[in-house]
Design a protein around this motif. Structure first.
Motif, PDB file in Angstrom:
ATOM      1  N   VAL A  27       0.829  -1.204   0.000  1.00 58.37           N
ATOM      2  CA  VAL A  27       0.000   0.000   0.000  1.00 58.37           C
ATOM      3  C   VAL A  27       0.866   1.258   0.000  1.00 58.37           C
ATOM      4  O   VAL A  27       0.719   2.128  -0.859  1.00 58.37           O
ATOM      5  CB  VAL A  27      -0.948   0.019   1.211  1.00 58.37           C
ATOM      6  CG1 VAL A  27      -1.720   1.339   1.272  1.00 58.37           C
ATOM      7  CG2 VAL A  27      -1.902  -1.170   1.168  1.00 58.37           C
ATOM      8  N   ALA A  28       1.779   1.357   0.971  1.00 55.64           N
ATOM      9  CA  ALA A  28       2.592   2.569   1.098  1.00 55.64           C
ATOM     10  C   ALA A  28       3.818   2.264   1.944  1.00 55.64           C
ATOM     11  O   ALA A  28       3.816   1.334   2.748  1.00 55.64           O
ATOM     12  CB  ALA A  28       1.784   3.695   1.732  1.00 55.64           C
ATOM     13  N   ALA A  29       4.866   3.086   1.757  1.00 56.91           N
ATOM     14  CA  ALA A  29       6.074   2.961   2.563  1.00 56.91           C
ATOM     15  C   ALA A  29       6.656   4.338   2.807  1.00 56.91           C
ATOM     16  O   ALA A  29       6.414   5.283   2.041  1.00 56.91           O
ATOM     17  CB  ALA A  29       7.106   2.072   1.864  1.00 56.91           C
ATOM     18  N   ILE A  30       7.431   4.444   3.886  1.00 59.95           N
ATOM     19  CA  ILE A  30       8.051   5.704   4.258  1.00 59.95           C
ATOM     20  C   ILE A  30       9.460   5.420   4.756  1.00 59.95           C
ATOM     21  O   ILE A  30       9.702   4.422   5.426  1.00 59.95           O
ATOM     22  CB  ILE A  30       7.198   6.446   5.311  1.00 59.95           C
ATOM     23  CG1 ILE A  30       7.722   7.858   5.567  1.00 59.95           C
ATOM     24  CG2 ILE A  30       7.099   5.639   6.603  1.00 59.95           C
ATOM     25  CD1 ILE A  30       6.740   8.727   6.365  1.00 59.95           C
ATOM     26  N   SER A  31      10.389   6.284   4.422  1.00 55.66           N
ATOM     27  CA  SER A  31      11.771   6.098   4.829  1.00 55.66           C
ATOM     28  C   SER A  31      11.941   6.329   6.318  1.00 55.66           C
ATOM     29  O   SER A  31      11.051   6.848   7.004  1.00 55.66           O
ATOM     30  CB  SER A  31      12.673   7.061   4.049  1.00 55.66           C
ATOM     31  OG  SER A  31      12.338   8.407   4.380  1.00 55.66           O
ATOM     32  N   TRP A  32      13.115   5.982   6.841  1.00 55.67           N
ATOM     33  CA  TRP A  32      13.356   6.100   8.283  1.00 55.67           C
ATOM     34  C   TRP A  32      13.214   7.545   8.754  1.00 55.67           C
ATOM     35  O   TRP A  32      12.781   7.814   9.867  1.00 55.67           O
ATOM     36  CB  TRP A  32      14.738   5.559   8.633  1.00 55.67           C
ATOM     37  CG  TRP A  32      15.870   6.361   8.065  1.00 55.67           C
ATOM     38  CD1 TRP A  32      16.489   6.178   6.859  1.00 55.67           C
ATOM     39  CD2 TRP A  32      16.516   7.488   8.669  1.00 55.67           C
ATOM     40  NE1 TRP A  32      17.476   7.124   6.679  1.00 55.67           N
ATOM     41  CE2 TRP A  32      17.517   7.937   7.773  1.00 55.67           C
ATOM     42  CE3 TRP A  32      16.348   8.164   9.868  1.00 55.67           C
ATOM     43  CZ2 TRP A  32      18.334   9.010   8.056  1.00 55.67           C
ATOM     44  CZ3 TRP A  32      17.181   9.248  10.153  1.00 55.67           C
ATOM     45  CH2 TRP A  32      18.159   9.656   9.247  1.00 55.67           C
ATOM     46  N   SER A  33      13.571   8.480   7.888  1.00 56.83           N
ATOM     47  CA  SER A  33      13.514   9.892   8.264  1.00 56.83           C
ATOM     48  C   SER A  33      12.148  10.511   7.997  1.00 56.83           C
ATOM     49  O   SER A  33      11.851  11.614   8.471  1.00 56.83           O
ATOM     50  CB  SER A  33      14.565  10.678   7.490  1.00 56.83           C
ATOM     51  OG  SER A  33      14.231  10.704   6.108  1.00 56.83           O
ATOM     52  N   GLY A  34      11.339   9.830   7.203  1.00 59.84           N
ATOM     53  CA  GLY A  34      10.068  10.401   6.782  1.00 59.84           C
ATOM     54  C   GLY A  34      10.180  11.263   5.548  1.00 59.84           C
ATOM     55  O   GLY A  34       9.184  11.788   5.061  1.00 59.84           O
ATOM     56  N   GLY A  35      11.378  11.397   5.012  1.00 59.18           N
ATOM     57  CA  GLY A  35      11.578  12.279   3.886  1.00 59.18           C
ATOM     58  C   GLY A  35      11.176  11.708   2.535  1.00 59.18           C
ATOM     59  O   GLY A  35      11.007  12.454   1.571  1.00 59.18           O
ATOM     60  N   TYR A  36      11.015  10.402   2.482  1.00 62.83           N
ATOM     61  CA  TYR A  36      10.633   9.750   1.226  1.00 62.83           C
ATOM     62  C   TYR A  36       9.433   8.862   1.472  1.00 62.83           C
ATOM     63  O   TYR A  36       9.341   8.182   2.495  1.00 62.83           O
ATOM     64  CB  TYR A  36      11.789   8.908   0.687  1.00 62.83           C
ATOM     65  CG  TYR A  36      13.015   9.718   0.335  1.00 62.83           C
ATOM     66  CD1 TYR A  36      14.048   9.873   1.254  1.00 62.83           C
ATOM     67  CD2 TYR A  36      13.141  10.319  -0.902  1.00 62.83           C
ATOM     68  CE1 TYR A  36      15.162  10.626   0.947  1.00 62.83           C
ATOM     69  CE2 TYR A  36      14.258  11.072  -1.220  1.00 62.83           C
ATOM     70  CZ  TYR A  36      15.266  11.221  -0.291  1.00 62.83           C
ATOM     71  OH  TYR A  36      16.384  11.968  -0.604  1.00 62.83           O
ATOM     72  N   THR A  37       8.508   8.878   0.524  1.00 60.92           N
ATOM     73  CA  THR A  37       7.331   8.018   0.591  1.00 60.92           C
ATOM     74  C   THR A  37       7.087   7.368  -0.767  1.00 60.92           C
ATOM     75  O   THR A  37       7.548   7.868  -1.804  1.00 60.92           O
ATOM     76  CB  THR A  37       6.084   8.798   1.004  1.00 60.92           C
ATOM     77  OG1 THR A  37       5.870   9.882   0.078  1.00 60.92           O
ATOM     78  CG2 THR A  37       6.208   9.361   2.407  1.00 60.92           C
ATOM     79  N   ASN A  38       6.351   6.271  -0.735  1.00 56.76           N
ATOM     80  CA  ASN A  38       6.031   5.552  -1.956  1.00 56.76           C
ATOM     81  C   ASN A  38       4.634   4.963  -1.778  1.00 56.76           C
ATOM     82  O   ASN A  38       4.288   4.511  -0.678  1.00 56.76           O
ATOM     83  CB  ASN A  38       7.049   4.443  -2.210  1.00 56.76           C
ATOM     84  CG  ASN A  38       6.866   3.786  -3.558  1.00 56.76           C
ATOM     85  OD1 ASN A  38       6.396   4.413  -4.501  1.00 56.76           O
ATOM     86  ND2 ASN A  38       7.226   2.524  -3.653  1.00 56.76           N
ATOM     87  N   TYR A  39       3.844   4.977  -2.851  1.00 57.97           N
ATOM     88  CA  TYR A  39       2.464   4.516  -2.759  1.00 57.97           C
ATOM     89  C   TYR A  39       2.122   3.586  -3.928  1.00 57.97           C
ATOM     90  O   TYR A  39       2.641   3.742  -5.047  1.00 57.97           O
ATOM     91  CB  TYR A  39       1.488   5.695  -2.807  1.00 57.97           C
ATOM     92  CG  TYR A  39       1.609   6.642  -1.642  1.00 57.97           C
ATOM     93  CD1 TYR A  39       2.430   7.763  -1.716  1.00 57.97           C
ATOM     94  CD2 TYR A  39       0.893   6.415  -0.469  1.00 57.97           C
ATOM     95  CE1 TYR A  39       2.550   8.635  -0.643  1.00 57.97           C
ATOM     96  CE2 TYR A  39       1.000   7.275   0.606  1.00 57.97           C
ATOM     97  CZ  TYR A  39       1.829   8.387   0.513  1.00 57.97           C
ATOM     98  OH  TYR A  39       1.941   9.245   1.573  1.00 57.97           O
ATOM     99  N   ALA A  40       1.222   2.665  -3.659  1.00 55.20           N
ATOM    100  CA  ALA A  40       0.628   1.887  -4.743  1.00 55.20           C
ATOM    101  C   ALA A  40      -0.240   2.817  -5.580  1.00 55.20           C
ATOM    102  O   ALA A  40      -0.851   3.753  -5.058  1.00 55.20           O
ATOM    103  CB  ALA A  40      -0.211   0.751  -4.173  1.00 55.20           C
ATOM    104  N   ASP A  41      -0.309   2.538  -6.867  1.00 60.33           N
ATOM    105  CA  ASP A  41      -1.105   3.396  -7.756  1.00 60.33           C
ATOM    106  C   ASP A  41      -2.564   3.450  -7.318  1.00 60.33           C
ATOM    107  O   ASP A  41      -3.235   4.474  -7.474  1.00 60.33           O
ATOM    108  CB  ASP A  41      -1.016   2.883  -9.198  1.00 60.33           C
ATOM    109  CG  ASP A  41       0.338   3.153  -9.824  1.00 60.33           C
ATOM    110  OD1 ASP A  41       0.649   2.500 -10.845  1.00 60.33           O
ATOM    111  OD2 ASP A  41       1.088   4.002  -9.295  1.00 60.33           O
ATOM    112  N   SER A  42      -3.046   2.355  -6.760  1.00 60.14           N
ATOM    113  CA  SER A  42      -4.460   2.272  -6.397  1.00 60.14           C
ATOM    114  C   SER A  42      -4.846   3.199  -5.241  1.00 60.14           C
ATOM    115  O   SER A  42      -6.030   3.477  -5.049  1.00 60.14           O
ATOM    116  CB  SER A  42      -4.819   0.832  -6.031  1.00 60.14           C
ATOM    117  OG  SER A  42      -4.017   0.374  -4.957  1.00 60.14           O
TER     118      SER A  42
END
Length: 121
Positions: A48-63
């Motif tokens: 669904v989603a992920a976030i880096s240890w610092s919170g500075g990077y995120t990634n999401y599923a297209d849905s």
């Protein structure tokens, strides 16, 4: 080692919102990337989603892009998933995960027990 406990699931009508929380134990929470996955019966667990240890990077599923937001507060050892404009197809058990990489190696990651989200039409 990290222990994860999710909360915030429930039932909501389509178009509504929920915020999931994942509380982590241990003093090394800020060392881990964090993610959310979901699973429905008979299907594989889905990123669904992920976030880096610092919170500075995120990634999401297209849905879920544009509807869900992942965030974290390292001082509280907590990661959140704000879910807006929910759809019936978002119905699933949602799991929190911790891994050393945002790529989320599912075989290596630590997992919570899951929390049910049900969206009615």
């Amino acid at each position: 080692q990290v222990q994860l406990v999710e909360s915030g699931g429930g039932k909501v009508q389509a178009g509504g919102s929920l915020r999931l929380s994942c509380a982590a134990s241990g003093r090394t929470f800020s060392s881990y990337a964090m993610g959310w996955f979901r699973q429905v019966p008979g299907k594989d667990r889905e990123f669904v989603a992920a976030i880096s240890w610092s919170g500075g990077y995120t990634n999401y599923a297209d849905s879920v892009k544009g509807r869900f937001t992942i965030s974290r507060v390292n001082a509280r050892n907590t990661v959140y998933l704000q879910m807006n404009s929910l759809k019936p197809e978002d119905t699933a058990v949602y799991y929190c995960a911790a891994d050393f990489s945002m790529a989320m190696d599912t075989a290596r990651a630590y997992w919570g027990q899951g929390t049910q989200v049900t969206v009615s039409s």
